[in-house]
Design a protein around this motif. Structure first.
Motif, PDB file in Angstrom:
ATOM      1  N   ARG A  31      30.251 107.584  88.256  1.00 37.65           N
ATOM      2  CA  ARG A  31      30.224 108.270  89.546  1.00 37.65           C
ATOM      3  C   ARG A  31      31.094 107.578  90.598  1.00 37.65           C
ATOM      4  NH1 ARG A  31      23.803 109.392  90.735  1.00 37.65           N
ATOM      5  NH2 ARG A  31      23.357 110.647  88.909  1.00 37.65           N
ATOM      6  N   TYR A  32      31.397 106.318  90.342  1.00 35.35           N
ATOM      7  CA  TYR A  32      31.984 105.472  91.372  1.00 35.35           C
ATOM      8  C   TYR A  32      33.506 105.517  91.377  1.00 35.35           C
ATOM      9  CZ  TYR A  32      27.600 103.280  92.712  1.00 35.35           C
ATOM     10  OH  TYR A  32      26.343 103.040  93.208  1.00 35.35           O
ATOM     11  N   THR A  33      34.043 105.411  92.571  1.00 39.32           N
ATOM     12  CA  THR A  33      35.463 105.147  92.734  1.00 39.32           C
ATOM     13  C   THR A  33      35.691 103.665  92.473  1.00 39.32           C
ATOM     14  OG1 THR A  33      35.781 106.901  94.372  1.00 39.32           O
ATOM     15  CG2 THR A  33      37.384 105.099  94.372  1.00 39.32           C
ATOM     16  N   MET A  34      36.620 103.361  91.588  1.00 38.51           N
ATOM     17  CA  MET A  34      36.949 101.978  91.259  1.00 38.51           C
ATOM     18  C   MET A  34      38.289 101.624  91.886  1.00 38.51           C
ATOM     19  SD  MET A  34      34.347 101.109  89.562  1.00 38.51           S
ATOM     20  CE  MET A  34      34.905  99.468  89.108  1.00 38.51           C
ATOM     21  N   SER A  35      38.314 100.465  92.518  1.00 33.83           N
ATOM     22  CA  SER A  35      39.528 100.047  93.216  1.00 33.83           C
ATOM     23  C   SER A  35      39.840  98.588  92.908  1.00 33.83           C
ATOM     24  CB  SER A  35      39.354 100.205  94.731  1.00 33.83           C
ATOM     25  OG  SER A  35      39.053 101.538  95.079  1.00 33.83           O
ATOM     26  N   LEU A  47      44.215  96.994  99.883  1.00 31.02           N
ATOM     27  CA  LEU A  47      43.992  97.884  98.758  1.00 31.02           C
ATOM     28  C   LEU A  47      45.267  97.978  97.925  1.00 31.02           C
ATOM     29  CD1 LEU A  47      42.260 100.033  97.259  1.00 31.02           C
ATOM     30  CD2 LEU A  47      43.238 101.711  98.839  1.00 31.02           C
ATOM     31  N   VAL A  48      45.122  97.813  96.631  1.00 32.91           N
ATOM     32  CA  VAL A  48      46.256  97.913  95.711  1.00 32.91           C
ATOM     33  C   VAL A  48      46.261  99.275  95.034  1.00 32.91           C
ATOM     34  CG1 VAL A  48      47.293  96.976  93.619  1.00 32.91           C
ATOM     35  CG2 VAL A  48      46.288  95.426  95.317  1.00 32.91           C
ATOM     36  N   ALA A  49      45.111  99.661  94.477  1.00 34.71           N
ATOM     37  CA  ALA A  49      45.038 100.920  93.737  1.00 34.71           C
ATOM     38  C   ALA A  49      43.587 101.353  93.641  1.00 34.71           C
ATOM     39  CB  ALA A  49      45.630 100.770  92.341  1.00 34.71           C
ATOM     40  N   ALA A  50      43.398 102.667  93.504  1.00 33.60           N
ATOM     41  CA  ALA A  50      42.058 103.230  93.358  1.00 33.60           C
ATOM     42  C   ALA A  50      42.099 104.362  92.346  1.00 33.60           C
ATOM     43  CB  ALA A  50      41.539 103.742  94.695  1.00 33.60           C
ATOM     44  N   THR A  56      41.665 110.934  89.399  1.00 36.17           N
ATOM     45  CA  THR A  56      42.757 110.905  90.361  1.00 36.17           C
ATOM     46  C   THR A  56      43.000 109.472  90.821  1.00 36.17           C
ATOM     47  OG1 THR A  56      42.201 113.113  91.142  1.00 36.17           O
ATOM     48  CG2 THR A  56      43.540 111.759  92.604  1.00 36.17           C
ATOM     49  N   THR A  57      44.269 109.124  90.969  1.00 41.86           N
ATOM     50  CA  THR A  57      44.632 107.754  91.350  1.00 41.86           C
ATOM     51  C   THR A  57      45.362 107.726  92.684  1.00 41.86           C
ATOM     52  OG1 THR A  57      46.689 107.916  90.095  1.00 41.86           O
ATOM     53  CG2 THR A  57      44.783 106.988  88.957  1.00 41.86           C
ATOM     54  N   ASN A  58      45.305 106.549  93.289  1.00 44.05           N
ATOM     55  CA  ASN A  58      45.975 106.336  94.562  1.00 44.05           C
ATOM     56  C   ASN A  58      46.506 104.906  94.551  1.00 44.05           C
ATOM     57  OD1 ASN A  58      46.785 106.891  97.211  1.00 44.05           O
ATOM     58  ND2 ASN A  58      44.959 105.929  98.049  1.00 44.05           N
ATOM     59  N   TYR A  59      47.734 104.724  95.051  1.00 40.39           N
ATOM     60  CA  TYR A  59      48.358 103.404  95.021  1.00 40.39           C
ATOM     61  C   TYR A  59      48.919 103.027  96.388  1.00 40.39           C
ATOM     62  CZ  TYR A  59      48.363 103.907  89.944  1.00 40.39           C
ATOM     63  OH  TYR A  59      47.995 104.074  88.630  1.00 40.39           O
ATOM     64  N   ALA A  60      48.898 101.731  96.659  1.00 39.66           N
ATOM     65  CA  ALA A  60      49.645 101.241  97.802  1.00 39.66           C
ATOM     66  C   ALA A  60      51.124 101.487  97.550  1.00 39.66           C
ATOM     67  CB  ALA A  60      49.384  99.746  97.994  1.00 39.66           C
ATOM     68  N   ASP A  61      51.856 101.775  98.605  1.00 46.30           N
ATOM     69  CA  ASP A  61      53.288 102.073  98.444  1.00 46.30           C
ATOM     70  C   ASP A  61      54.025 100.931  97.750  1.00 46.30           C
ATOM     71  OD1 ASP A  61      53.706 103.863 101.619  1.00 46.30           O
ATOM     72  OD2 ASP A  61      53.016 104.532  99.649  1.00 46.30           O
ATOM     73  N   SER A  62      53.575  99.714  98.004  1.00 49.86           N
ATOM     74  CA  SER A  62      54.278  98.544  97.480  1.00 49.86           C
ATOM     75  C   SER A  62      54.178  98.402  95.970  1.00 49.86           C
ATOM     76  CB  SER A  62      53.744  97.276  98.146  1.00 49.86           C
ATOM     77  OG  SER A  62      52.359  97.138  97.906  1.00 49.86           O
ATOM     78  N   VAL A  63      53.232  99.088  95.327  1.00 45.88           N
ATOM     79  CA  VAL A  63      53.043  98.922  93.889  1.00 45.88           C
ATOM     80  C   VAL A  63      53.257 100.212  93.103  1.00 45.88           C
ATOM     81  CG1 VAL A  63      51.430  97.027  94.297  1.00 45.88           C
ATOM     82  CG2 VAL A  63      50.551  99.341  93.848  1.00 45.88           C
ATOM     83  N   LYS A  64      53.618 101.290  93.782  1.00 52.49           N
ATOM     84  CA  LYS A  64      53.843 102.553  93.080  1.00 52.49           C
ATOM     85  C   LYS A  64      54.956 102.398  92.058  1.00 52.49           C
ATOM     86  CE  LYS A  64      52.219 105.785  96.596  1.00 52.49           C
ATOM     87  NZ  LYS A  64      52.597 106.790  97.620  1.00 52.49           N
ATOM     88  N   THR A  68      49.546 100.236  87.254  1.00 52.71           N
ATOM     89  CA  THR A  68      48.821 101.407  86.799  1.00 52.71           C
ATOM     90  C   THR A  68      47.334 101.092  86.729  1.00 52.71           C
ATOM     91  OG1 THR A  68      50.712 102.147  85.482  1.00 52.71           O
ATOM     92  CG2 THR A  68      48.570 103.136  84.994  1.00 52.71           C
ATOM     93  N   ILE A  69      46.530 101.893  87.408  1.00 44.06           N
ATOM     94  CA  ILE A  69      45.084 101.738  87.343  1.00 44.06           C
ATOM     95  C   ILE A  69      44.533 102.766  86.365  1.00 44.06           C
ATOM     96  CG2 ILE A  69      44.641 103.301  89.301  1.00 44.06           C
ATOM     97  CD1 ILE A  69      42.314 101.414  90.082  1.00 44.06           C
ATOM     98  N   SER A  70      43.514 102.374  85.616  1.00 42.91           N
ATOM     99  CA  SER A  70      42.873 103.287  84.681  1.00 42.91           C
ATOM    100  C   SER A  70      41.404 102.908  84.556  1.00 42.91           C
ATOM    101  CB  SER A  70      43.564 103.243  83.317  1.00 42.91           C
ATOM    102  OG  SER A  70      43.506 101.942  82.761  1.00 42.91           O
ATOM    103  N   ARG A  71      40.655 103.772  83.907  1.00 38.77           N
ATOM    104  CA  ARG A  71      39.234 103.509  83.711  1.00 38.77           C
ATOM    105  C   ARG A  71      38.794 104.050  82.367  1.00 38.77           C
ATOM    106  NH1 ARG A  71      36.255 106.006  88.565  1.00 38.77           N
ATOM    107  NH2 ARG A  71      34.378 105.382  87.369  1.00 38.77           N
TER     108      ARG A  71
END
Length: 117
Positions: A31-35, A47-50, A56-64, A68-71
């Motif tokens: 259920r949780y958003t992992m960041s 924040l680096v990535a979520a 759905t993923t979200n990244y800081a501009d500096s690391v796009k 890569t974040i995954s779960r």
């Protein structure tokens, strides 16, 4: 009791790669958003990535394009694949789990990533 345990950090040369893992327990992980956050010496935590429960993923501009974040919900584990690492990315990296309906918010203890030759 909720717990997040990071692993996979360490020393890597500039241009190298690391994969961080965050093993979760004690709550309904899916259920949780992992960041992933990081905090460099003398700087604020950022924040680096979520990755949301939907994937759905979200990244800081500096690391796009670099990170890569995954779960894996079956393993209750989140990952951060970091490529082409730079010395300025040396920091303590923290895992965070958040469920927005109740603002439940958990943090790992952090893991050191050092990028140096």
């Amino acid at each position: 009791q909720a717990q997040l345990v990071e692993s996979g950090g360490g020393l890597v040369q500039p241009g190298g790669s690391l994969r961080l893992s965050c093993a979760a327990s004690g709550f309904t992980y899916s259920r949780y958003t992992m960041s992933w956050y990081r905090q460099a010496p003398g700087k604020e935590r950022e924040l680096v990535a979520a990755i949301f429960s939907t994937g759905t993923t979200n990244y800081a501009d500096s690391v796009k394009g670099q990170f890569t974040i995954s779960r894996d919900n079956a393993k209750s584990t989140a990952y951060l694949q970091m490529n082409s690492l730079k010395p300025e990315e040396t920091a303590v990296y923290y895992c965070n789990a958040k469920w927005y309906p109740t603002n439940n918010d958990y943090w790992g203890k952090g893991i050191q990533v050092t990028v140096s030759s």
